[in-house]
Design a protein around this motif. Structure first.
Motif, PDB file in Angstrom:
ATOM      1  N   GLU A 362      44.709  70.644  88.003  1.00  0.00           N
ATOM      2  CA  GLU A 362      45.101  71.149  86.675  1.00  0.00           C
ATOM      3  C   GLU A 362      46.612  71.081  86.483  1.00  0.00           C
ATOM      4  O   GLU A 362      47.096  70.673  85.434  1.00  0.00           O
ATOM      5  N   SER A 366      48.672  68.880  83.725  1.00  0.00           N
ATOM      6  CA  SER A 366      49.488  69.523  82.681  1.00  0.00           C
ATOM      7  C   SER A 366      50.978  69.289  82.913  1.00  0.00           C
ATOM      8  O   SER A 366      51.808  69.698  82.114  1.00  0.00           O
ATOM      9  N   SER A 389      51.412  73.012  79.992  1.00  0.00           N
ATOM     10  CA  SER A 389      50.371  73.916  79.476  1.00  0.00           C
ATOM     11  C   SER A 389      50.987  75.127  78.788  1.00  0.00           C
ATOM     12  O   SER A 389      50.291  75.919  78.189  1.00  0.00           O
ATOM     13  N   TYR A 398      43.878  70.774  72.437  1.00  0.00           N
ATOM     14  CA  TYR A 398      43.260  70.006  73.515  1.00  0.00           C
ATOM     15  C   TYR A 398      41.892  70.585  73.864  1.00  0.00           C
ATOM     16  O   TYR A 398      40.904  69.883  74.005  1.00  0.00           O
ATOM     17  N   LYS A 399      41.847  71.927  73.933  1.00  0.00           N
ATOM     18  CA  LYS A 399      40.586  72.572  74.325  1.00  0.00           C
ATOM     19  C   LYS A 399      39.538  72.447  73.238  1.00  0.00           C
ATOM     20  O   LYS A 399      38.351  72.511  73.513  1.00  0.00           O
ATOM     21  N   LEU A 436      38.568  68.326  81.326  1.00  0.00           N
ATOM     22  CA  LEU A 436      39.844  67.658  81.013  1.00  0.00           C
ATOM     23  C   LEU A 436      39.654  66.224  80.514  1.00  0.00           C
ATOM     24  O   LEU A 436      40.623  65.498  80.337  1.00  0.00           O
ATOM     25  N   ARG A 438      38.711  63.585  82.039  1.00  0.00           N
ATOM     26  CA  ARG A 438      39.371  62.679  82.968  1.00  0.00           C
ATOM     27  C   ARG A 438      38.368  62.176  83.982  1.00  0.00           C
ATOM     28  O   ARG A 438      37.513  62.940  84.416  1.00  0.00           O
TER      29      ARG A 438
END
Length: 460
Positions: A362, A366, A389, A398-399, A436, A438
């Protein structure tokens, strides 16, 4: 959809794959007895270490070539990781010369990042009791992390004792569906789905039960369809019965070994509460299982910082630890006391322990992962991929994105752990990959269970 790794491997039949794919986002280098060979201080281990690292480097290099990735390389500061990172950087650059098509323009244009850490980054997680399905099955049912085979003994129709071996892998759709769910909800979902499956396959079920009279029925399409259904029905039926058996066995072991109370004690220790020796004694009063006792005492000592050898000696005597058990715990303490304290998560349906590896991923994504503690070897990317972040507006945006965002929109991330990975860490990678958007891969020397971890640490 299936990961790019699986697709690429199917097309690269002529490439000698010296790494093993365990799951779509998980691979390992098949290293024999890695913990003693990487962390042991004996003359033989120290002299052989460079050779072990070079073996792994070839495997990891093949992995990168297979995925057509030419990653930026970061590592957690430490002797072992920095030696590995330097060697790997050198290896990838020469690989560059020996394979004309590697790296491709695409690999150079959007370079992934490889983060190298070792087991000392989170030496506690392999000891913790995790309530998710795969972690629990491997831990409590003694599944060998090298073979992934569950063995069960039962009495068959002829009243003989039979042993059935089942491979738990991605070919088993129920395993893929449930492996990282909380075991309690897995039990509920399994029985519900099984009932639905039986209802939907009534005709096939009736056929398997009775030796049906074939005469006069062969012409009907319903009958023909039912006959065709039988093999798939039997296959799924046996998968359901396998997982109902595994989930039930996990529940039985949880009760028999008093795991819920142990887990509550582990949580208090790890999340930073000051624990008294009497609380440890109370917790162990109802715990007969030797491995559970060792794990609990090790977690107590690693989190409460009992640095005085004499005090530890008194504690070992009080709990009647064998010489072997003392050695395991003393060796675990050599990994150092973890400074990372996860925040307690009180949702019973989730694991309360967030692996350190999840934090590293994470923070890297970020842009908050400390460059001094996690330096780059060779060239660093000009800009870390995402805004910090602390930019709350960005985080909200983003969320709120739909999970449909393509993984391909961002560079991949590969995390490689020297000294073994756990089911909890694997789960963490899948969850972060989804959250994420990813493609994240986790690789290691091997997969570990609490039992195999303690076994290897005892030989340090």
């Amino acid at each position: 959809g299936p990961s790019a790794l699986g697709q690429n491997i199917r097309t690269l039949k002529e490439l000698n794959l010296d790494f093993s794919v365990y799951e779509s986002q998980v691979f390992h280098t098949n290293t024999h007895n890695p913990i003693p060979r990487l962390f042991g201080n004996g003359l033989e281990e120290v002299q052989g270490r460079n050779g072990v690292l070079r073996e792994m480097i070839v495997s990891l290099g093949t992995f990168c070539v297979t995925l057509d990735e030419f990653p930026h390389i970061r590592y957690a500061k430490g002797d072992l990781t920095s030696e590995f990172a330097e060697l790997f950087h050198e290896h990838l650059s020469t690989r560059n010369a020996s394979i004309p098509s590697y790296p491709s323009d695409k690999a150079l244009e959007r370079r992934s990042t490889l983060i190298i850490v070792d087991r000392s980054v989170d030496p506690i997680i392999p000891l913790i009791h995790d309530f998710t399905y795969a972690a629990m099955a491997y831990d409590l049912l003694g599944i060998d992390p090298a073979t992934h085979t569950y063995e069960r003994t039962f009495v068959n129709n002829l009243q003989q004792i039979s042993i059935e071996k089942s491979l738990l892998n991605e070919a088993d759709e129920l395993w893929v569906q449930f492996r990282h769910g909380h075991t309690a909800s897995v039990c509920t979902l399994l029985s519900r789905q099984f009932q639905e499956f039986l209802a939907a396959n009534k005709s096939a079920m009736e056929l398997t039960k009775a030796n049906t009279d074939f005469s006069g029925k062969v012409g009907t399409r319903e009958f023909r369809d039912a006959v065709n259904q039988v093999p798939q029905y039997r296959d799924m039926y046996s998968k359901y019965s396998l997982h109902i058996n595994i989930a039930g066995a996990c529940r039985d072991q949880t009760d028999a070994r008093n795991i819920v109370a142990l887990s509550a004690f582990e949580k208090d220790c790890v999340t930073g509460k000051k624990m008294k020796l009497e609380k440890l004694a109370d917790t162990l009063r109802n715990v007969a299982h030797r491995e559970d006792r060792v794990r609990t005492i090790a977690i107590f000592l690693m989190t409460q910082g009992v640095s005085n050898e004499e005090d530890r000696g008194i504690l070992y005597q009080r709990f009647e630890m064998t010489t072997e058990e003392r050695r395991v715990i003393e060796n675990l303490l050599k990994f150092g006391i973890p400074s990372y304290r996860p925040k307690p998560n009180d949702n019973a349906m989730e694991s309360w322990y967030k692996p350190m590896i999840g934090n590293i991923i994470e923070e890297h994504i970020s842009g908050d992962l400390d460059v001094e503690a996690y330096p780059y070897v060779g060239d660093a990317p000009e800009l870390v991929c995402m805004p910090s972040s602390s930019n709350t507006k960005w985080v909200k945006k983003y969320k709120s994105r739909k999970s449909g965002t393509s993984h391909a929109a961002y560079p991949r991330l590969i995390i490689f752990v020297l000294g073994g990975i756990t089911q909890s860490e694997i789960r963490s990678v899948y969850e972060l990959s989804t959250d994420l958007h990813r493609e994240i891969f986790i690789g290691s020397t091997h997969l570990i269970t609490p039992k195999s971890y303690l076994e290897q640490v005892s030989h340090l």
